[in-house]
Design a protein around this motif. Structure first.
Motif, mmCIF file in Angstrom:
data_model
loop_
_atom_site.group_PDB
_atom_site.id
_atom_site.type_symbol
_atom_site.label_atom_id
_atom_site.label_comp_id
_atom_site.label_asym_id
_atom_site.label_seq_id
_atom_site.Cartn_x
_atom_site.Cartn_y
_atom_site.Cartn_z
ATOM 1 N N ALA A 163 0.816 -1.219 0.000
ATOM 2 C CA ALA A 163 0.000 0.000 0.000
ATOM 3 C C ALA A 163 0.852 1.272 0.000
ATOM 4 C CB ALA A 163 -0.898 -0.001 1.230
ATOM 5 N N CYS A 164 0.226 2.362 -0.410
ATOM 6 C CA CYS A 164 0.914 3.655 -0.392
ATOM 7 C C CYS A 164 1.485 3.943 0.999
ATOM 8 C CB CYS A 164 -0.046 4.768 -0.790
ATOM 9 S SG CYS A 164 -0.397 4.874 -2.550
ATOM 10 N N GLU A 165 0.746 3.581 2.038
ATOM 11 C CA GLU A 165 1.213 3.865 3.403
ATOM 12 C C GLU A 165 2.537 3.161 3.722
ATOM 13 O OE1 GLU A 165 -1.847 2.919 2.533
ATOM 14 O OE2 GLU A 165 -3.358 3.795 3.858
ATOM 15 N N ASP A 166 2.864 2.113 2.972
ATOM 16 C CA ASP A 166 4.096 1.364 3.194
ATOM 17 C C ASP A 166 5.191 1.759 2.205
ATOM 18 O OD1 ASP A 166 2.855 -0.294 5.199
ATOM 19 O OD2 ASP A 166 1.849 -1.333 3.558
ATOM 20 N N CYS A 167 4.920 2.727 1.371
ATOM 21 C CA CYS A 167 5.828 3.105 0.281
ATOM 22 C C CYS A 167 6.646 4.333 0.672
ATOM 23 C CB CYS A 167 5.005 3.400 -0.969
ATOM 24 S SG CYS A 167 5.976 3.989 -2.378
ATOM 25 N N VAL A 168 7.918 4.306 0.319
ATOM 26 C CA VAL A 168 8.823 5.408 0.645
ATOM 27 C C VAL A 168 8.408 6.709 -0.064
ATOM 28 C CG1 VAL A 168 10.495 4.938 -1.200
ATOM 29 C CG2 VAL A 168 11.272 5.938 0.970
ATOM 30 N N HIS A 169 7.657 6.610 -1.137
ATOM 31 C CA HIS A 169 7.255 7.794 -1.893
ATOM 32 C C HIS A 169 5.963 8.430 -1.375
ATOM 33 C CE1 HIS A 169 10.374 6.638 -4.628
ATOM 34 N NE2 HIS A 169 9.772 5.505 -4.910
ATOM 35 N N PHE A 170 5.404 7.872 -0.313
ATOM 36 C CA PHE A 170 4.124 8.372 0.205
ATOM 37 C C PHE A 170 4.354 9.451 1.252
ATOM 38 C CE2 PHE A 170 0.382 7.906 3.075
ATOM 39 C CZ PHE A 170 -0.582 8.299 2.157
ATOM 40 N N ARG B 185 -0.306 12.535 -0.164
ATOM 41 C CA ARG B 185 -0.038 12.541 -1.598
ATOM 42 C C ARG B 185 1.132 11.632 -1.931
ATOM 43 N NH1 ARG B 185 4.092 15.464 -3.653
ATOM 44 N NH2 ARG B 185 5.496 16.352 -2.118
ATOM 45 N N CYS B 186 1.222 11.310 -3.202
ATOM 46 C CA CYS B 186 2.348 10.537 -3.723
ATOM 47 C C CYS B 186 3.415 11.529 -4.191
ATOM 48 C CB CYS B 186 1.860 9.683 -4.895
ATOM 49 S SG CYS B 186 3.214 8.924 -5.824
ATOM 50 N N ALA B 187 4.661 11.316 -3.785
ATOM 51 C CA ALA B 187 5.747 12.212 -4.180
ATOM 52 C C ALA B 187 5.971 12.196 -5.693
ATOM 53 C CB ALA B 187 7.027 11.836 -3.451
ATOM 54 N N GLY C 37 3.490 12.170 -7.789
ATOM 55 C CA GLY C 37 2.342 12.840 -8.399
ATOM 56 C C GLY C 37 1.257 11.910 -8.890
ATOM 57 N N TYR C 38 1.321 10.639 -8.545
ATOM 58 C CA TYR C 38 0.280 9.703 -8.971
ATOM 59 C C TYR C 38 -0.981 9.904 -8.138
ATOM 60 C CZ TYR C 38 3.937 7.167 -11.424
ATOM 61 O OH TYR C 38 4.974 6.818 -12.248
ATOM 62 N N PRO C 39 -2.114 9.552 -8.697
ATOM 63 C CA PRO C 39 -3.342 9.578 -7.892
ATOM 64 C C PRO C 39 -3.229 8.535 -6.790
ATOM 65 C CG PRO C 39 -3.749 8.535 -10.011
ATOM 66 C CD PRO C 39 -2.349 9.076 -10.054
ATOM 67 N N PRO C 40 -4.059 8.632 -5.765
ATOM 68 C CA PRO C 40 -3.967 7.685 -4.655
ATOM 69 C C PRO C 40 -3.938 6.238 -5.140
ATOM 70 C CG PRO C 40 -5.591 9.359 -4.190
ATOM 71 C CD PRO C 40 -5.159 9.573 -5.613
ATOM 72 N N GLY C 41 -2.967 5.495 -4.640
ATOM 73 C CA GLY C 41 -2.816 4.097 -5.006
ATOM 74 C C GLY C 41 -3.510 3.207 -4.007
ATOM 75 N N PRO C 42 -3.172 1.931 -4.022
ATOM 76 C CA PRO C 42 -3.840 1.004 -3.099
ATOM 77 C C PRO C 42 -3.530 1.324 -1.647
ATOM 78 C CG PRO C 42 -1.990 -0.062 -4.180
ATOM 79 C CD PRO C 42 -2.167 1.275 -4.837
ATOM 80 N N PHE D 246 -1.945 -2.901 -8.347
ATOM 81 C CA PHE D 246 -0.754 -2.556 -7.580
ATOM 82 C C PHE D 246 0.053 -1.521 -8.357
ATOM 83 C CE2 PHE D 246 -1.486 -7.015 -6.178
ATOM 84 C CZ PHE D 246 -1.710 -6.746 -4.846
ATOM 85 N N CYS D 247 0.739 -0.664 -7.611
ATOM 86 C CA CYS D 247 1.578 0.374 -8.200
ATOM 87 C C CYS D 247 2.960 -0.215 -8.507
ATOM 88 C CB CYS D 247 1.705 1.540 -7.231
ATOM 89 S SG CYS D 247 2.800 2.845 -7.828
ATOM 90 N N LYS D 248 3.438 -0.012 -9.733
ATOM 91 C CA LYS D 248 4.741 -0.559 -10.114
ATOM 92 C C LYS D 248 5.890 0.287 -9.603
ATOM 93 C CE LYS D 248 4.899 -2.927 -14.016
ATOM 94 N NZ LYS D 248 4.878 -3.228 -15.457
ATOM 95 N N GLU D 249 5.605 1.456 -9.040
ATOM 96 C CA GLU D 249 6.669 2.309 -8.495
ATOM 97 C C GLU D 249 6.819 2.125 -6.990
ATOM 98 O OE1 GLU D 249 8.226 5.365 -10.012
ATOM 99 O OE2 GLU D 249 7.472 5.063 -12.023
ATOM 100 N N PHE D 250 6.053 1.210 -6.404
ATOM 101 C CA PHE D 250 6.122 0.965 -4.961
ATOM 102 C C PHE D 250 7.533 0.605 -4.545
ATOM 103 C CE2 PHE D 250 6.253 -1.984 -1.438
ATOM 104 C CZ PHE D 250 5.464 -1.379 -0.469
HETATM 105 S S1 SF4 Z 1 1.182 5.758 -5.874
HETATM 106 FE FE1 SF4 Z 1 2.836 4.237 -5.995
HETATM 107 S S2 SF4 Z 1 4.754 5.394 -5.842
HETATM 108 FE FE2 SF4 Z 1 3.098 6.709 -5.122
HETATM 109 S S3 SF4 Z 1 3.052 6.417 -2.911
HETATM 110 FE FE3 SF4 Z 1 1.570 4.993 -3.796
HETATM 111 S S4 SF4 Z 1 2.681 3.061 -4.081
HETATM 112 FE FE4 SF4 Z 1 4.198 4.709 -3.798
#
Ligand code: SF4
Length: 68
Positions: free
Chosen positions: A21-28, A38-40, A42-47, A61-65
């Motif tokens: 999930a976004c909450e577990d992602c370094v880019h969140f 927000r996503c660093a 600029g993506y819309p809210p992910g899972p 799933f987001c491929k940039e996670f």
């Molecule tokens: S959208 Fe993707 S890259 Fe951005 S915070 Fe969520 S999982 Fe990370």
């Protein structure tokens, strides 16, 4: 990336404490009282963490996670 959400995925996600999930992602950026999360990149809210419980049929799933 769309993935079929079936009983096996749910079982393995629980067993291995799956992080996706976004909450577990370094880019969140979780935001603040004055700014929304927000996503660093600029993506819309992910899972989100509860997505496995509420999604039906498939999950995206987001491929940039990147794990935090
Ligand atoms: S959208 Fe993707 S890259 Fe951005 S915070 Fe969520 S999982 Fe990370």
């Amino acid at each position: 990336m769309k993935t079929k959400l079936d009983a096996r995925l749910l079982q393995e996600a629980e067993h291995f404490a799956f992080r996706f999930a976004c909450e577990d992602c370094v880019h969140f950026d979780p935001g603040s009282p004055d700014a929304p999360a927000r996503c660093a990149h600029g993506y819309p809210p992910g899972p989100r963490r509860d997505q496995l419980e509420i999604a039906r049929g498939e999950i995206t799933f987001c491929k940039e996670f990147e794990l935090r």
